[in-house]
Design a protein around this motif. Structure first.
Motif, PDB file in Angstrom:
ATOM      1  N   ILE A 218       0.812  -1.228   0.000  1.00  0.00           N
ATOM      2  CA  ILE A 218       0.000   0.000   0.000  1.00  0.00           C
ATOM      3  C   ILE A 218       0.846   1.278   0.000  1.00  0.00           C
ATOM      4  CG2 ILE A 218      -0.439   0.226   2.522  1.00  0.00           C
ATOM      5  CD1 ILE A 218      -3.468   0.719   1.543  1.00  0.00           C
ATOM      6  N   LEU A 219       1.980   1.256   0.698  1.00  0.00           N
ATOM      7  CA  LEU A 219       2.819   2.469   0.720  1.00  0.00           C
ATOM      8  C   LEU A 219       3.416   2.745  -0.653  1.00  0.00           C
ATOM      9  CD1 LEU A 219       4.977   2.775   3.955  1.00  0.00           C
ATOM     10  CD2 LEU A 219       3.491   4.473   2.892  1.00  0.00           C
ATOM     11  N   ASP A 220       3.884   1.673  -1.302  1.00  0.00           N
ATOM     12  CA  ASP A 220       4.440   1.848  -2.655  1.00  0.00           C
ATOM     13  C   ASP A 220       3.365   2.358  -3.601  1.00  0.00           C
ATOM     14  OD1 ASP A 220       6.889   0.985  -1.857  1.00  0.00           O
ATOM     15  OD2 ASP A 220       6.625  -1.087  -2.552  1.00  0.00           O
ATOM     16  N   LEU A 221       2.162   1.791  -3.457  1.00  0.00           N
ATOM     17  CA  LEU A 221       1.073   2.207  -4.357  1.00  0.00           C
ATOM     18  C   LEU A 221       0.703   3.667  -4.104  1.00  0.00           C
ATOM     19  CD1 LEU A 221      -0.862   1.412  -6.615  1.00  0.00           C
ATOM     20  CD2 LEU A 221      -2.452   0.544  -4.894  1.00  0.00           C
ATOM     21  N   GLN A 246      -2.661   4.403   8.808  1.00  0.00           N
ATOM     22  CA  GLN A 246      -1.584   5.070   9.553  1.00  0.00           C
ATOM     23  C   GLN A 246      -0.285   5.106   8.731  1.00  0.00           C
ATOM     24  OE1 GLN A 246      -0.607   3.285  13.329  1.00  0.00           O
ATOM     25  NE2 GLN A 246       0.604   5.050  13.970  1.00  0.00           N
ATOM     26  N   ALA A 247       0.017   3.982   8.089  1.00  0.00           N
ATOM     27  CA  ALA A 247       1.270   3.915   7.315  1.00  0.00           C
ATOM     28  C   ALA A 247       1.282   4.984   6.226  1.00  0.00           C
ATOM     29  CB  ALA A 247       1.425   2.523   6.707  1.00  0.00           C
ATOM     30  N   VAL A 248       0.160   5.130   5.533  1.00  0.00           N
ATOM     31  CA  VAL A 248       0.115   6.104   4.434  1.00  0.00           C
ATOM     32  C   VAL A 248       0.056   7.529   4.988  1.00  0.00           C
ATOM     33  CG1 VAL A 248      -1.221   6.908   2.447  1.00  0.00           C
ATOM     34  CG2 VAL A 248      -0.921   4.441   2.842  1.00  0.00           C
ATOM     35  N   ALA A 249      -0.762   7.720   6.028  1.00  0.00           N
ATOM     36  CA  ALA A 249      -0.934   9.077   6.570  1.00  0.00           C
ATOM     37  C   ALA A 249       0.360   9.620   7.175  1.00  0.00           C
ATOM     38  CB  ALA A 249      -2.050   9.088   7.611  1.00  0.00           C
ATOM     39  N   GLU A 250       1.167   8.729   7.750  1.00  0.00           N
ATOM     40  CA  GLU A 250       2.390   9.190   8.423  1.00  0.00           C
ATOM     41  C   GLU A 250       3.632   9.106   7.542  1.00  0.00           C
ATOM     42  OE1 GLU A 250       2.906   7.254  12.200  1.00  0.00           O
ATOM     43  OE2 GLU A 250       1.037   8.069  13.016  1.00  0.00           O
ATOM     44  N   SER A 251       3.457   8.606   6.327  1.00  0.00           N
ATOM     45  CA  SER A 251       4.623   8.407   5.471  1.00  0.00           C
ATOM     46  C   SER A 251       5.270   9.736   5.068  1.00  0.00           C
ATOM     47  CB  SER A 251       4.202   7.653   4.203  1.00  0.00           C
ATOM     48  OG  SER A 251       5.221   7.733   3.252  1.00  0.00           O
ATOM     49  N   LYS A 255       2.722  12.707   0.679  1.00  0.00           N
ATOM     50  CA  LYS A 255       2.107  13.724   1.532  1.00  0.00           C
ATOM     51  C   LYS A 255       0.833  14.243   0.883  1.00  0.00           C
ATOM     52  CE  LYS A 255       6.348  14.829   3.913  1.00  0.00           C
ATOM     53  NZ  LYS A 255       7.458  15.706   4.130  1.00  0.00           N
ATOM     54  N   VAL A 256      -0.128  13.358   0.736  1.00  0.00           N
ATOM     55  CA  VAL A 256      -1.434  13.781   0.209  1.00  0.00           C
ATOM     56  C   VAL A 256      -2.499  13.371   1.216  1.00  0.00           C
ATOM     57  CG1 VAL A 256      -0.739  13.603  -2.231  1.00  0.00           C
ATOM     58  CG2 VAL A 256      -1.797  11.631  -1.105  1.00  0.00           C
ATOM     59  N   PRO A 257      -3.634  14.084   1.244  1.00  0.00           N
ATOM     60  CA  PRO A 257      -4.691  13.722   2.198  1.00  0.00           C
ATOM     61  C   PRO A 257      -5.238  12.315   1.945  1.00  0.00           C
ATOM     62  CG  PRO A 257      -5.152  15.849   1.126  1.00  0.00           C
ATOM     63  CD  PRO A 257      -3.965  15.258   0.438  1.00  0.00           C
ATOM     64  N   VAL A 258      -5.652  11.686   3.047  1.00  0.00           N
ATOM     65  CA  VAL A 258      -6.184  10.320   2.973  1.00  0.00           C
ATOM     66  C   VAL A 258      -7.686  10.345   3.270  1.00  0.00           C
ATOM     67  CG1 VAL A 258      -6.037   7.983   3.927  1.00  0.00           C
ATOM     68  CG2 VAL A 258      -3.968   9.416   3.799  1.00  0.00           C
ATOM     69  N   ARG A 286      -9.078   8.686  13.439  1.00  0.00           N
ATOM     70  CA  ARG A 286      -8.489  10.017  13.716  1.00  0.00           C
ATOM     71  C   ARG A 286      -7.064   9.861  14.256  1.00  0.00           C
ATOM     72  NH1 ARG A 286     -11.502  14.874  17.093  1.00  0.00           N
ATOM     73  NH2 ARG A 286      -9.831  16.405  16.970  1.00  0.00           N
ATOM     74  N   MET A 287      -6.882   8.933  15.195  1.00  0.00           N
ATOM     75  CA  MET A 287      -5.532   8.700  15.710  1.00  0.00           C
ATOM     76  C   MET A 287      -4.573   8.291  14.585  1.00  0.00           C
ATOM     77  SD  MET A 287      -6.719   6.650  19.138  1.00  0.00           S
ATOM     78  CE  MET A 287      -5.211   5.789  19.507  1.00  0.00           C
ATOM     79  N   CYS A 288      -5.082   7.452  13.674  1.00  0.00           N
ATOM     80  CA  CYS A 288      -4.224   6.913  12.609  1.00  0.00           C
ATOM     81  C   CYS A 288      -4.004   7.895  11.470  1.00  0.00           C
ATOM     82  CB  CYS A 288      -4.823   5.617  12.061  1.00  0.00           C
ATOM     83  SG  CYS A 288      -4.673   4.261  13.219  1.00  0.00           S
ATOM     84  N   GLY A 289      -4.709   9.014  11.487  1.00  0.00           N
ATOM     85  CA  GLY A 289      -4.390  10.063  10.520  1.00  0.00           C
ATOM     86  C   GLY A 289      -5.293  10.169   9.304  1.00  0.00           C
ATOM     87  N   GLY A 290      -6.465   9.544   9.328  1.00  0.00           N
ATOM     88  CA  GLY A 290      -7.416   9.749   8.226  1.00  0.00           C
ATOM     89  C   GLY A 290      -7.817  11.221   8.180  1.00  0.00           C
ATOM     90  N   ASP A 291      -7.818  11.811   6.988  1.00  0.00           N
ATOM     91  CA  ASP A 291      -8.179  13.231   6.881  1.00  0.00           C
ATOM     92  C   ASP A 291      -9.672  13.428   6.694  1.00  0.00           C
ATOM     93  OD1 ASP A 291      -5.483  14.665   6.819  1.00  0.00           O
ATOM     94  OD2 ASP A 291      -5.197  13.085   5.344  1.00  0.00           O
ATOM     95  N   ALA A 292     -10.340  12.440   6.122  1.00  0.00           N
ATOM     96  CA  ALA A 292     -11.795  12.499   5.934  1.00  0.00           C
ATOM     97  C   ALA A 292     -12.321  11.092   6.166  1.00  0.00           C
ATOM     98  CB  ALA A 292     -12.133  12.966   4.527  1.00  0.00           C
ATOM     99  N   LEU A 293     -13.484  11.000   6.796  1.00  0.00           N
ATOM    100  CA  LEU A 293     -14.038   9.671   7.132  1.00  0.00           C
ATOM    101  C   LEU A 293     -15.537   9.642   6.893  1.00  0.00           C
ATOM    102  CD1 LEU A 293     -14.007   6.839   8.573  1.00  0.00           C
ATOM    103  CD2 LEU A 293     -14.397   8.088  10.718  1.00  0.00           C
ATOM    104  N   HIS A 294     -15.994   8.574   6.235  1.00  0.00           N
ATOM    105  CA  HIS A 294     -17.437   8.375   6.063  1.00  0.00           C
ATOM    106  C   HIS A 294     -18.091   8.155   7.427  1.00  0.00           C
ATOM    107  CE1 HIS A 294     -17.774   7.350   1.582  1.00  0.00           C
ATOM    108  NE2 HIS A 294     -16.584   7.914   1.789  1.00  0.00           N
TER     109      HIS A 294
END
Ligand code: CAP
Ligand code: MG
Length: 404
Positions: A218-221, A246-251, A255-258, A286-294
């Motif tokens: 997922i990080l590579d993608l 979390q992996a993508v949000a903190e990478s 650096k794009v919104p998740v 929220r802790m893991c860094g999602g910027d928007a959530l359904h």
């Protein structure tokens, strides 16, 4: 009824469970606390009092069928482990316990020592507003429809039309990732061209590319998607896992919104007596860094939700050490219910319609315009039916789907 010392919120993870059982509730609560911390089904020679006192989960109150349990912070992994380990404690084996007919994790609160290990959203609700230059009004988006079947070019054309109609956001649907008819690289590049064209015309828009995939990729993608021009990515959190978000949000590489979709959440959230409510799920996102959530449509759309939607709204926007998450109202949305959603959510919301844009009699651009007009009406405090008298796209939408 208070059974133990009140939980010290500073050093415990405090969880509330709704318990259905044929046993006396105290016995059921004991079984739950034991299974999730130091215990097992029988006395064991390796458990002495000091271990039990230090690491055993404490039942701190029982009110009706609601059991509150406090887990010592030391029960949780220090560096590695993360949310997967937290969940195996607070939402693990207990769901299978024979002695419980049903058990539902309703809420979980985390002490500062755990909260500070999580960075939270990099952008959050405020960051998304800045990118989109939309400081006050609700964000208004679409989900490209049909869910699957469009080519990259058709997807990009849909996104352009939606932006030309005024929408601030769009996204892939949760089942679209990298199918033969719409390869992710081609789609991302084509959509990026549409977004660039809109930017040149003075309109900022985000489109979330669905990068949901295995943990090893997922990080590579995410990095690839960003290099192909993705300005936002989407992750299906229940199928990929919180750790993927979390992996993508903190990478530092991406650096794009998740944007966080919650497909499959109904398997956990729908039964009022068993499973996991949206509240702890939203807190963990929220802790893991999602910027928007359904979060659902606050009682207005096609998916069940209602009061659960309101508690996840609070988890997204309420006070906390981390940036606020943009709550996303989605599922059966059309212009006729935008006013109802905003009445519940306030202006800090992203309202999203798939069918409610693509199904407009005038096509996607007019469907987008109708959604924007409905949000403008709600912002101005004018009933949609009244605003529609001077806004024909909105009128056409109300004629098709009605308003409440
Ligand atoms: C909405 C949607 C979303 C749902 C998910 C769908 O499309 O794309 O996945 O919003 O529900 O496929 O249903 P429509 P939730 O606008 O056409 O309904 O937000 O509750 O997780
Ligand atoms: Mg969908």
């Amino acid at each position: 009824m208070h059974l133990g010392e009140p939980a010290d919120a500073g050093s415990h993870v405090v969880c509330r469970y709704r318990v259905t059982t044929d046993l006396p509730i105290e016995k059921a609560a004991e079984a739950l606390a034991a299974e999730q911390s130091t215990g097992t089904w029988t006395g064991i020679s390796t458990l002495d009092d000091s271990v039990f006192r230090r690491y055993g989960a404490k039942i701190t109150s029982i009110e009706g069928d609601m059991v509150e349990i406090a887990y010592p912070e030391e029960d949780f992994s220090i560096e590695v482990g993360g949310v997967p380990q937290i969940l195996s404690v607070i939402a693990g084996n207990l769901f299978g316990l024979e002695s419980l007919r049903g058990v539902r994790l309703e809420d979980a609160s985390f002490p500062p020592g755990i909260m500070k290990k999580y960075k939270g959203p990099r952008f959050g609700a405020g960051g998304l507003r800045e990118i989109l230059r939309r400081p006050e009004k609700p964000l208004v988006g679409t989900i490209v429809k049909p869910k699957i079947g469009l080519s990259p070019k058709e997807t990009a054309a849909y996104v352009y039309e939606a932006g030309a109609g005024g929408l601030t956001n769009s996204k892939d649907d949760e089942t679209l990732v990298d199918q033969r008819f719409c390869p992710i690289e081609e789609r991302t590049k084509a959509v990026a061209e549409s977004l660039d064209r809109l930017s040149e015309e003075g309109h900022e828009m985000l489109h979330a590319i669905n990068i949901s995939t295995g943990g090893d990729r997922i990080l590579d993608l995410a990095e690839d998607a960003a290099s192909w021009g993705a300005r936002q990515v989407m992750i299906d959190v229940m199928t990929c896992g919180f750790a993927a978000v979390q992996a993508v949000a903190e990478s530092d590489r991406v650096k794009v919104p998740v944007h966080v979709h919650r497909t499959m959440h109904g398997a956990f959230t729908k039964d009022p007596l068993h499973g996991i409510s949206m509240l702890p799920i939203a807190k963990l996102v929220r802790m893991c860094g999602g910027d928007a959530l359904h979060i659902g449509t606050l009682g207005a759309g096609k998916m069940a939700g209602g009061s659960g939607d309101r508690s996840s709204l609070g988890a997204c926007l309420g006070a906390g050490p981390h940036r606020a998450v943009m709550p996303v109202a989605s599922g059966g949305v059309h212009p006729g219910i935008v006013g109802d959603i905003v009445a519940e959510s306030g202006m800090d919301v992203q309202i999203q319609a798939g069918g409610g844009v693509a199904g407009h009699p005038g096509g996607v651009r007019k469907g987008a315009a109708a959604m924007i007009q409905a949000a403008d009406a709600a912002f101005l405090g004018i009933p949609a039916a009244e605003y529609a008298r001077t806004h024909p796209e909105l009128q056409a939408a109300l004629d098709r789907w009605g308003s409440r």
